[in-house]
Design a protein around this motif. Structure first.
Motif, mmCIF file in Angstrom:
data_model
loop_
_atom_site.group_PDB
_atom_site.id
_atom_site.type_symbol
_atom_site.label_atom_id
_atom_site.label_comp_id
_atom_site.label_asym_id
_atom_site.label_seq_id
_atom_site.Cartn_x
_atom_site.Cartn_y
_atom_site.Cartn_z
ATOM 1 N N UNK A 19 0.844 -1.192 0.000
ATOM 2 C CA UNK A 19 0.000 0.000 0.000
ATOM 3 C C UNK A 19 0.878 1.241 0.000
ATOM 4 N N UNK A 20 0.517 2.225 -0.828
ATOM 5 C CA UNK A 20 1.250 3.488 -0.840
ATOM 6 C C UNK A 20 0.264 4.649 -0.943
ATOM 7 N N UNK A 21 0.584 5.716 -0.243
ATOM 8 C CA UNK A 21 -0.273 6.895 -0.237
ATOM 9 C C UNK A 21 -0.088 7.686 -1.518
ATOM 10 N N UNK A 22 -1.195 8.014 -2.172
ATOM 11 C CA UNK A 22 -1.183 8.869 -3.353
ATOM 12 C C UNK A 22 -1.479 10.305 -2.948
ATOM 13 N N UNK A 23 -2.442 10.472 -2.013
ATOM 14 C CA UNK A 23 -2.839 11.816 -1.599
ATOM 15 C C UNK A 23 -3.412 11.787 -0.199
ATOM 16 N N UNK A 26 -6.916 17.155 3.811
ATOM 17 C CA UNK A 26 -7.991 17.363 4.780
ATOM 18 C C UNK A 26 -8.465 16.017 5.325
ATOM 19 N N UNK A 27 -9.703 15.631 5.052
ATOM 20 C CA UNK A 27 -10.234 14.391 5.629
ATOM 21 C C UNK A 27 -10.226 13.221 4.641
ATOM 22 N N UNK A 28 -9.472 13.353 3.544
ATOM 23 C CA UNK A 28 -9.432 12.308 2.512
ATOM 24 C C UNK A 28 -8.021 11.728 2.415
ATOM 25 N N UNK A 29 -7.959 10.420 2.339
ATOM 26 C CA UNK A 29 -6.693 9.699 2.160
ATOM 27 C C UNK A 29 -6.886 8.717 1.010
ATOM 28 N N UNK A 30 -6.093 8.869 -0.052
ATOM 29 C CA UNK A 30 -6.172 7.976 -1.216
ATOM 30 C C UNK A 30 -4.910 7.139 -1.251
ATOM 31 N N UNK A 31 -5.103 5.830 -1.370
ATOM 32 C CA UNK A 31 -3.939 4.953 -1.455
ATOM 33 C C UNK A 31 -4.071 3.986 -2.621
ATOM 34 N N UNK A 32 -2.923 3.605 -3.129
ATOM 35 C CA UNK A 32 -2.869 2.565 -4.162
ATOM 36 C C UNK A 32 -2.475 1.281 -3.456
ATOM 37 N N UNK A 33 -3.166 0.209 -3.801
ATOM 38 C CA UNK A 33 -2.880 -1.100 -3.213
ATOM 39 C C UNK A 33 -2.547 -2.060 -4.352
ATOM 40 N N UNK A 34 -1.452 -2.783 -4.204
ATOM 41 C CA UNK A 34 -1.065 -3.814 -5.160
ATOM 42 C C UNK A 34 -1.073 -5.138 -4.401
ATOM 43 N N UNK A 35 -1.834 -6.091 -4.912
ATOM 44 C CA UNK A 35 -2.027 -7.358 -4.207
ATOM 45 C C UNK A 35 -1.259 -8.496 -4.854
ATOM 46 N N UNK A 36 -0.820 -9.389 -4.015
ATOM 47 C CA UNK A 36 -0.215 -10.644 -4.442
ATOM 48 C C UNK A 36 -1.297 -11.713 -4.449
ATOM 49 N N UNK A 37 -1.121 -12.737 -5.266
ATOM 50 C CA UNK A 37 -2.063 -13.864 -5.244
ATOM 51 C C UNK A 37 -1.904 -14.663 -3.951
ATOM 52 N N UNK A 38 -0.769 -14.482 -3.273
ATOM 53 C CA UNK A 38 -0.511 -15.150 -1.997
ATOM 54 C C UNK A 38 -0.900 -14.193 -0.879
ATOM 55 N N UNK A 96 -7.482 1.319 -6.092
ATOM 56 C CA UNK A 96 -7.416 2.627 -5.443
ATOM 57 C C UNK A 96 -8.423 2.579 -4.302
ATOM 58 N N UNK A 97 -7.999 3.030 -3.139
ATOM 59 C CA UNK A 97 -8.881 3.105 -1.975
ATOM 60 C C UNK A 97 -8.945 4.560 -1.528
ATOM 61 N N UNK A 98 -10.166 5.070 -1.438
ATOM 62 C CA UNK A 98 -10.383 6.445 -0.980
ATOM 63 C C UNK A 98 -11.023 6.361 0.401
ATOM 64 N N UNK A 99 -10.272 6.787 1.411
ATOM 65 C CA UNK A 99 -10.754 6.788 2.795
ATOM 66 C C UNK A 99 -11.233 8.197 3.122
ATOM 67 N N UNK A 100 -12.451 8.290 3.632
ATOM 68 C CA UNK A 100 -13.023 9.591 3.994
ATOM 69 C C UNK A 100 -13.300 9.587 5.499
ATOM 70 N N UNK A 101 -12.552 10.423 6.200
ATOM 71 C CA UNK A 101 -12.678 10.540 7.646
ATOM 72 C C UNK A 101 -13.626 11.674 7.995
ATOM 73 N N UNK A 102 -14.210 11.601 9.194
ATOM 74 C CA UNK A 102 -15.067 12.695 9.649
ATOM 75 C C UNK A 102 -14.218 13.943 9.798
ATOM 76 N N UNK A 103 -14.781 15.076 9.406
ATOM 77 C CA UNK A 103 -14.088 16.345 9.591
ATOM 78 C C UNK A 103 -14.067 16.700 11.062
ATOM 79 N N UNK A 104 -12.929 17.129 11.520
ATOM 80 C CA UNK A 104 -12.824 17.572 12.912
ATOM 81 C C UNK A 104 -13.287 19.025 12.978
#
Length: 108
Positions: A19-23, A26-38, A96-104
């Motif tokens: 997993x690596x962070x792309x962006x 504020x309350x958004x975190x976008x990451x790229x995930x590359x999966x292995x078959x194992x 791509x995973x976009x995580x949206x957290x509650x705004x503080x």
């Protein structure tokens, strides 16, 4: 401005996911995930909402007890508190995973 490509350096790990962070903004975190078959299935129960899109490959998930298969281009919204796990992936699956957290709230 630097242009990057989500498929650059997308060699899958031997085991698990990479997993690596792309962006982070504020309350958004976008990451790229590359999966292995194992892959060893792992249960998730997150405090943030998550939207995932499978850009490449095939994935089988368990979402709240339901078996869900994703192919390239498929996406799914996972609201906070929804139990889910990845059961299997094709080697080199790219997400791509976009995580949206509650705004503080800011102090007045």
């Amino acid at each position: 401005m630097q242009v990057k490509n989500v498929f650059a350096d997308s060699q899958p790990p031997q085991i698990g996911e990479l997993s690596s962070t792309i962006l982070r903004h504020k309350n958004v975190h976008i990451e790229r995930i590359i999966s292995s078959a194992s892959l060893v299935p792992r249960d998730y129960l997150q405090e943030q909402d998550e939207w995932v899109i499978l850009l490449k490959g095939h994935v089988v998930m368990n979402i709240a007890g339901e078996r869900v298969e994703l192919c390239s281009g498929d996406h799914v919204f996972l609201p906070s508190g929804l139990p889910h796990s990845v059961l299997s992936t094709s080697d080199g699956a790219v997400w791509l995973a976009v995580h949206v957290y509650e705004l503080k709230e800011k102090n007045a």
